[in-house]
Design an enzyme around this catalytic site. Structure first.
Site, PDB file in Angstrom:
ATOM      1  N   GLY A 166     -12.212  53.064 -20.120  1.00 52.38           N
ATOM      2  CA  GLY A 166     -11.551  51.773 -19.903  1.00 52.38           C
ATOM      3  C   GLY A 166     -12.517  50.617 -19.753  1.00 52.38           C
ATOM      4  CG  LEU A 170     -16.947  50.238 -17.803  1.00 50.73           C
ATOM      5  CD1 LEU A 170     -16.987  50.959 -16.452  1.00 50.73           C
ATOM      6  CD2 LEU A 170     -17.744  48.938 -17.722  1.00 50.73           C
ATOM      7  CD  GLU A 219     -14.996  54.219 -31.586  1.00 46.90           C
ATOM      8  OE1 GLU A 219     -13.771  54.055 -31.699  1.00 46.90           O
ATOM      9  OE2 GLU A 219     -15.512  54.754 -30.580  1.00 46.90           O
ATOM     10  CG  ASP A 226     -18.242  48.776 -27.310  1.00 48.02           C
ATOM     11  OD1 ASP A 226     -18.544  47.664 -26.850  1.00 48.02           O
ATOM     12  OD2 ASP A 226     -17.083  49.199 -27.384  1.00 48.02           O
ATOM     13  CE1 TYR A 277     -11.541  45.468 -29.902  1.00 48.92           C
ATOM     14  CE2 TYR A 277     -11.206  46.402 -32.081  1.00 48.92           C
ATOM     15  CZ  TYR A 277     -12.020  45.792 -31.155  1.00 48.92           C
ATOM     16  OH  TYR A 277     -13.307  45.471 -31.488  1.00 48.92           O
TER      17      TYR A 277
HETATM   18  C1  GLA Z   1     -14.262  47.079 -27.652  1.00 51.84           C
HETATM   19  C2  GLA Z   1     -14.913  47.185 -29.029  1.00 51.84           C
HETATM   20  C3  GLA Z   1     -16.062  46.197 -29.179  1.00 51.84           C
HETATM   21  C4  GLA Z   1     -15.637  44.797 -28.776  1.00 51.84           C
HETATM   22  C5  GLA Z   1     -14.915  44.800 -27.433  1.00 51.84           C
HETATM   23  C6  GLA Z   1     -14.342  43.452 -27.082  1.00 51.84           C
HETATM   24  O1  GLA Z   1     -15.149  47.489 -26.664  1.00 51.84           O
HETATM   25  O2  GLA Z   1     -15.406  48.493 -29.245  1.00 51.84           O
HETATM   26  O3  GLA Z   1     -16.556  46.226 -30.489  1.00 51.84           O
HETATM   27  O4  GLA Z   1     -14.834  44.214 -29.779  1.00 51.84           O
HETATM   28  O5  GLA Z   1     -13.865  45.744 -27.414  1.00 51.84           O
HETATM   29  O6  GLA Z   1     -15.351  42.520 -26.897  1.00 51.84           O
END
Ligand code: GLA
Length: 352
Positions: free
Chosen positions: A111, A113, A148, A160, A214
């Site tokens: 969530g 992180l 992903e 990330d 998202y």
């Molecule tokens: C998720 C995605 C990232 C980014 C964030 C929002 O963590 O994996 O690529 O878009 O959301 O900033």
């Protein structure tokens, strides 16, 4: 033998050939900008994923999650379900076609992180070492992002995986997600040049990234840049240019454009100003981008009300999950205890 190695052995009956580790991340500023070529400021957190691998000589991967106490069997070349795609995707995209035994354990909270990126990068690091693949840390991050997209079904940006691959816990990683140029920066300094400190709290509100809005947000800002005639919203520098957009897309785009400006300003800001930019980021994510959650807003407001807190915001994709605050050095644990007592059940401290 490490704990990972001995637990691998107790599951599969032999010692693993290799173990890889990679951290989660907390994003301090620059949210929902990375799929529009924008700027981000994440740092690694101490929590990490650990992945041990051995070759089993068969036709199927055996994948064991120590968190879930579950073993999945997936034929080589198949994707699998549950936690399997993170692993089978990493293996396949490295061009490995041997059957592997993979043991995973992670203390990165799910969530906000980057528990997924940590799992991908830990797996990819182990595979790189096991097969001596000539991949650098940026290439590894890009493969993680592809996992992903192609195996998990989340059209994430690159923040990330880049953070998990390249950031440390002592610095912010300023990343231009278009050029992938990056710089490690110290945390902003507070009054009398005292360093500020990062506090991360888990709101306890569960979140499902793929099932959430998202991909919808991503489609909306892609539509906005198409209507504006730019490649990405990164190329818009003035929010007044957005007035031609329909209302909803204008709000979505205004978040991205203003968030990029906040990150650039934050690079030279002291802790007080940095904190204000974090608060403004939260307001924008809540109002314009609409990716926060009522309980997360409560937690952020409690943090923002503390005198030792420079600023606070949701972190990560949103829809629940974690919040981050910039706090006067030495005050984080105290602030966390007070705020969590007011917040009630479900919340907990993640960092420090
Ligand atoms: C998720 C995605 C990232 C980014 C964030 C929002 O963590 O994996 O690529 O878009 O959301 O900033």
């Amino acid at each position: 033998m490490t704990r990972a190695e001995s637990t691998f052995q107790s599951v599969f009956g032999y010692a693993p050939a290799i173990t890889g580790r990679a951290p989660g991340r907390v994003n301090l500023l620059g949210e929902h900008t990375d799929y529009q070529g924008g700027f981000v400021l994440p740092a690694a957190i101490p929590q990490q994923a650990t992945v041990s691998i051995g070759k089993n000589g068969g036709h199927a991967h055996r994948l064991h999650s120590a968190n879930l106490h579950q073993t999945l069997t997936v034929e080589v070349g198949e994707v699998g379900t549950g936690f399997a795609p993170y692993l089978t995707g990493s293996v396949a995209l490295c061009g490995v076609h041997e059957a592997l035994d993979i043991w995973v354990w992670s203390d990165v909270p799910s969530g906000g992180l980057s528990s997924s990126a940590a799992l991908e990068l830990a797996t990819l690091r182990a595979i790189r070492e096991l097969y001596r693949l000539p991949l650098d840390d940026v290439q590894l991050a890009l493969i993680g992002q592809k996992v992903e997209h192609e195996y998990v079904g989340v059209m994430c940006g690159v923040m990330d995986q880049m953070a998990s691959s390249l950031a440390d816990t002592e610095h912010m990683l300023f990343l231009d997600t278009r050029s992938l140029e990056r710089r490690r920066l110290p945390l902003p300094s507070g009054t009398q040049n005292k360093a500020a400190q990062i506090l991360v709290l888990d709101s306890g509100v569960p979140r499902r990234l793929a099932g959430s809005g998202y991909n919808e947000r991503r489609a909306q800002v892609e539509e906005a840049s198409r209507l504006l005639g730019v490649t990405q919203l990164r190329d818009v520098h003035d929010v007044s240019q957005l007035s031609v957009l329909p209302e909803l897309l204008r709000r979505r785009a205004r978040h991205v454009v203003s968030e990029n400006a906040r990150v650039l300003e934050a690079l030279t800001a002291d802790a007080a100003r940095f904190g204000e930019l974090m608060n403004a980021s939260h307001a924008s994510l809540q109002g314009d981008y609409q990716v926060s959650h009522p309980q997360v807003d409560v937690l952020v407001a409690l943090l923002q009300a503390r005198p030792q807190v420079y600023g606070a915001r949701m972190t990560g994709a949103g829809f629940g999950g974690a919040v981050v605050a910039l706090v006067q050095e030495g005050q984080a644990a105290q602030v966390a205890a007070e705020v969590l007592a007011q917040y009630g059940t479900g919340g907990r401290m993640v960092v420090p």
